[in-house]
Design a protein around this motif. Structure first.
Motif, PDB file in Angstrom:
ATOM      1  N   GLN A 162      20.316   7.404 -18.085  1.00  0.00           N
ATOM      2  CA  GLN A 162      20.767   8.349 -17.058  1.00  0.00           C
ATOM      3  C   GLN A 162      19.916   9.616 -17.068  1.00  0.00           C
ATOM      4  OE1 GLN A 162      24.861   9.571 -17.372  1.00  0.00           O
ATOM      5  NE2 GLN A 162      24.785  10.835 -15.549  1.00  0.00           N
ATOM      6  N   CYS A 163      19.617  10.124 -18.258  1.00  0.00           N
ATOM      7  CA  CYS A 163      18.787  11.323 -18.354  1.00  0.00           C
ATOM      8  C   CYS A 163      17.397  11.075 -17.759  1.00  0.00           C
ATOM      9  CB  CYS A 163      18.672  11.744 -19.822  1.00  0.00           C
ATOM     10  SG  CYS A 163      17.556  13.130 -20.111  1.00  0.00           S
ATOM     11  N   ALA A 164      16.771   9.973 -18.165  1.00  0.00           N
ATOM     12  CA  ALA A 164      15.427   9.663 -17.669  1.00  0.00           C
ATOM     13  C   ALA A 164      15.426   9.452 -16.157  1.00  0.00           C
ATOM     14  CB  ALA A 164      14.885   8.420 -18.386  1.00  0.00           C
ATOM     15  N   TYR A 165      16.459   8.774 -15.668  1.00  0.00           N
ATOM     16  CA  TYR A 165      16.534   8.489 -14.232  1.00  0.00           C
ATOM     17  C   TYR A 165      16.647   9.778 -13.423  1.00  0.00           C
ATOM     18  CZ  TYR A 165      18.269   6.660  -9.776  1.00  0.00           C
ATOM     19  OH  TYR A 165      18.428   6.377  -8.432  1.00  0.00           O
ATOM     20  N   TYR A 166      17.485  10.702 -13.877  1.00  0.00           N
ATOM     21  CA  TYR A 166      17.679  11.915 -13.098  1.00  0.00           C
ATOM     22  C   TYR A 166      16.536  12.916 -13.268  1.00  0.00           C
ATOM     23  CZ  TYR A 166      22.079  10.564 -11.120  1.00  0.00           C
ATOM     24  OH  TYR A 166      23.036   9.922 -10.370  1.00  0.00           O
ATOM     25  N   VAL A 167      15.815  12.821 -14.360  1.00  0.00           N
ATOM     26  CA  VAL A 167      14.577  13.603 -14.466  1.00  0.00           C
ATOM     27  C   VAL A 167      13.567  13.100 -13.437  1.00  0.00           C
ATOM     28  CG1 VAL A 167      12.576  14.067 -15.912  1.00  0.00           C
ATOM     29  CG2 VAL A 167      14.860  14.286 -16.867  1.00  0.00           C
ATOM     30  N   ALA A 168      13.390  11.778 -13.394  1.00  0.00           N
ATOM     31  CA  ALA A 168      12.460  11.192 -12.427  1.00  0.00           C
ATOM     32  C   ALA A 168      12.929  11.431 -10.996  1.00  0.00           C
ATOM     33  CB  ALA A 168      12.325   9.691 -12.692  1.00  0.00           C
ATOM     34  N   ARG A 169      14.227  11.327 -10.772  1.00  0.00           N
ATOM     35  CA  ARG A 169      14.773  11.536  -9.430  1.00  0.00           C
ATOM     36  C   ARG A 169      14.553  12.973  -8.967  1.00  0.00           C
ATOM     37  NH1 ARG A 169      20.982  10.376  -7.241  1.00  0.00           N
ATOM     38  NH2 ARG A 169      20.347   9.437  -5.255  1.00  0.00           N
ATOM     39  N   SER A 170      14.686  13.927  -9.880  1.00  0.00           N
ATOM     40  CA  SER A 170      14.462  15.330  -9.535  1.00  0.00           C
ATOM     41  C   SER A 170      13.007  15.567  -9.157  1.00  0.00           C
ATOM     42  CB  SER A 170      14.838  16.231 -10.713  1.00  0.00           C
ATOM     43  OG  SER A 170      16.183  16.078 -11.067  1.00  0.00           O
ATOM     44  N   VAL A 171      12.094  14.995  -9.943  1.00  0.00           N
ATOM     45  CA  VAL A 171      10.660  15.176  -9.684  1.00  0.00           C
ATOM     46  C   VAL A 171      10.279  14.592  -8.334  1.00  0.00           C
ATOM     47  CG1 VAL A 171       8.344  14.545 -10.455  1.00  0.00           C
ATOM     48  CG2 VAL A 171      10.066  15.258 -12.128  1.00  0.00           C
ATOM     49  N   VAL A 172      10.727  13.367  -8.057  1.00  0.00           N
ATOM     50  CA  VAL A 172      10.391  12.717  -6.776  1.00  0.00           C
ATOM     51  C   VAL A 172      11.069  13.452  -5.619  1.00  0.00           C
ATOM     52  CG1 VAL A 172      10.544  10.568  -5.460  1.00  0.00           C
ATOM     53  CG2 VAL A 172      10.073  10.496  -7.920  1.00  0.00           C
ATOM     54  N   PHE A 173      12.275  13.921  -5.820  1.00  0.00           N
ATOM     55  CA  PHE A 173      12.996  14.661  -4.784  1.00  0.00           C
ATOM     56  C   PHE A 173      12.219  15.907  -4.371  1.00  0.00           C
ATOM     57  CE2 PHE A 173      16.093  17.746  -3.257  1.00  0.00           C
ATOM     58  CZ  PHE A 173      16.901  17.002  -2.413  1.00  0.00           C
ATOM     59  N   VAL A 174      11.706  16.635  -5.352  1.00  0.00           N
ATOM     60  CA  VAL A 174      10.947  17.856  -5.060  1.00  0.00           C
ATOM     61  C   VAL A 174       9.571  17.528  -4.488  1.00  0.00           C
ATOM     62  CG1 VAL A 174       9.874  19.892  -6.109  1.00  0.00           C
ATOM     63  CG2 VAL A 174      12.174  19.202  -6.798  1.00  0.00           C
ATOM     64  N   THR A 175       8.976  16.460  -4.988  1.00  0.00           N
ATOM     65  CA  THR A 175       7.595  16.132  -4.612  1.00  0.00           C
ATOM     66  C   THR A 175       7.479  15.566  -3.202  1.00  0.00           C
ATOM     67  OG1 THR A 175       7.094  15.651  -6.931  1.00  0.00           O
ATOM     68  CG2 THR A 175       5.534  14.851  -5.286  1.00  0.00           C
ATOM     69  N   VAL A 176       8.274  14.555  -2.881  1.00  0.00           N
ATOM     70  CA  VAL A 176       8.112  13.867  -1.587  1.00  0.00           C
ATOM     71  C   VAL A 176       9.290  14.085  -0.644  1.00  0.00           C
ATOM     72  CG1 VAL A 176       6.664  12.120  -2.675  1.00  0.00           C
ATOM     73  CG2 VAL A 176       9.117  11.697  -2.411  1.00  0.00           C
ATOM     74  N   GLY A 177      10.428  14.537  -1.168  1.00  0.00           N
ATOM     75  CA  GLY A 177      11.579  14.767  -0.306  1.00  0.00           C
ATOM     76  C   GLY A 177      12.478  13.556  -0.193  1.00  0.00           C
ATOM     77  N   PRO A 178      13.741  13.760   0.161  1.00  0.00           N
ATOM     78  CA  PRO A 178      14.709  12.657   0.208  1.00  0.00           C
ATOM     79  C   PRO A 178      14.524  11.693   1.371  1.00  0.00           C
ATOM     80  CG  PRO A 178      15.715  14.686   0.976  1.00  0.00           C
ATOM     81  CD  PRO A 178      14.360  15.070   0.480  1.00  0.00           C
TER      82      PRO A 178
END
Length: 388
Positions: A162-178
């Motif tokens: 869960q920690c790794a997933y939400y770290v990656a999700r945060s990075v992609v969210f900021v980088t490319v957008g939802p």
């Protein structure tokens, strides 16, 4: 096969609700306390989360449902961390405020974004909070009592993923957008829902096993044997069990506890230089005296071949120091009156929960380290671990 949002949200809700209700009911029927109750709160928060998200998908309108769902999600993950801390006998006074603050921040962020934020209102704040709390939970699950249990590996894996997933999700969210196809494919709601189903099933099994292990230790049918020698001292394992239970109960009520380590590290050298008879007499006086001069309610046991440890609940740090100084002074008086050829080097160290916290291993280690420093220091007869 193509999954629509409502179907996958409904499926997630069914799995979480069934698992959560089963765990909560089991907690009530067992009359569980401590970690079990806190983990039950995690499942109640998870049920609230899925119901809020299901209401949002059914109405297709973001708003208060998203905000409450996001905050409940953070509370649920935070309670997994808090439950692990409770299982390990750690204080919850600060960590509970951290979880409450994180949930409040997510709620405010989601409400501030409002309908304009749509499905992703307050999402970044929530992602970061979930990553941090899950990471803290994964670390806590590998410490102290939980770390010694093989049953916690699955829970560590759940929180770590869960920690790794939400770290990656945060990075992609900021980088490319939802709205980006990459984000929607790998980190969108449907992918997250499948991950939630898998992690929920693994988590409920792991925590049920952990709770059952605690219940077996409490039950009469699988009791723990404590060993007491002829001098009235508990062996290493027995003292560890008793002291771990004491720290866990003291942490729950923020009560002060202390452990005093009384060490004679030069017994082998005394036996070599002056004979085994003198060494045996000194060792016997050390064992008997440590127990005799300790408070009546104290737990006294061994810490290896050259250490004796005394667990007590002093009224203050000064009170713990007075007890330790009395033990040190009277043991030296006993050694001096024995008529042996040598007076051994005695080290006495203290660790108190005010400074070292409620982790039983940390208290035990700190007291022993302080005793070693005491034995090698000509300026101090008794040392307090961590004291300035």
């Amino acid at each position: 096969m193509v999954f629509d949002m409502f179907s996958i949200s409904l499926c997630t809700a069914v799995v979480v609700i069934v698992a959560g209700v089963q765990f909560v009911l089991d907690t009530v029927l067992r009359r569980d306390t401590g970690a079990g109750r806190i983990w039950s709160l995690a499942f109640i928060a998870a049920i609230l989360t899925t119901l809020c998200y299901l209401a949002w998908v059914a109405s297709d309108q973001a708003g208060i449902a998203i905000a409450l769902g996001n905050a409940a999600f953070v509370v649920g993950t935070g309670c997994l961390w808090l439950g692990s801390r409770s299982y390990n006998g750690r204080s919850l006074s600060v960590s509970a405020w951290i979880v409450a603050g994180a949930a409040a921040a997510v709620l405010v962020a989601s409400l501030v974004d409002g309908p304009n934020g749509g499905a992703w209102a307050g999402a970044l704040v929530m992602f970061i909070a979930l990553a941090v709390l899950a990471g803290l939970g994964a670390v806590e699950s590998r410490r102290s009592a939980m770390g010694r249990s093989a049953s916690t590996v699955a829970l560590t894996l759940v929180l770590g993923v869960q920690c790794a997933y939400y770290v990656a999700r945060s990075v992609v969210f900021v980088t490319v957008g939802p709205a980006d196809p990459f984000f929607l494919t790998w980190f969108g709601t449907i992918t997250t829902s499948f991950l939630t189903i898998i992690l929920t099933i693994v988590a409920v099994v792991s925590m049920s096993v952990l709770r059952s292990g605690q219940a077996r230790l409490r039950g009469r049918g699988d009791s723990t044997t404590l060993l007491l020698d002829a001098d009235g001292l508990y062996d290493d394992d027995s003292f560890t069990k008793l002291f771990g239970d004491l720290t866990q109960r003291a942490a729950a009520f923020s009560e002060r506890i202390a452990v005093i380590s009384v060490r004679l590290d030069d017994l082998p050298q005394i036996a070599t230089a002056f004979g085994t008879v003198d060494a045996q007499d000194i060792a016997h006086a050390w064992r008997v005296g440590s127990r005799r001069y300790a408070p009546t309610s104290a737990i006294v046991g061994y810490a290896g071949a050259s250490g004796i440890v005394i667990a007590l609940q002093p009224s203050s740090i000064g009170d713990a120091r007075r007890v330790a100084s009395r033990i040190h002074r009277r043991l030296l008086d006993d050694f001096g009156s024995m008529g042996t050829s040598v007076v051994p080097v005695l080290g006495v160290g203290i660790a108190v929960s005010d400074i070292a916290g409620y982790d039983s291993e940390a208290l035990f280690t700190a007291a022993n380290d302080a005793a070693v420093r005491s034995a090698s220091s000509p300026d101090a007869s008794v040392m307090i671990a961590g004291a300035v």
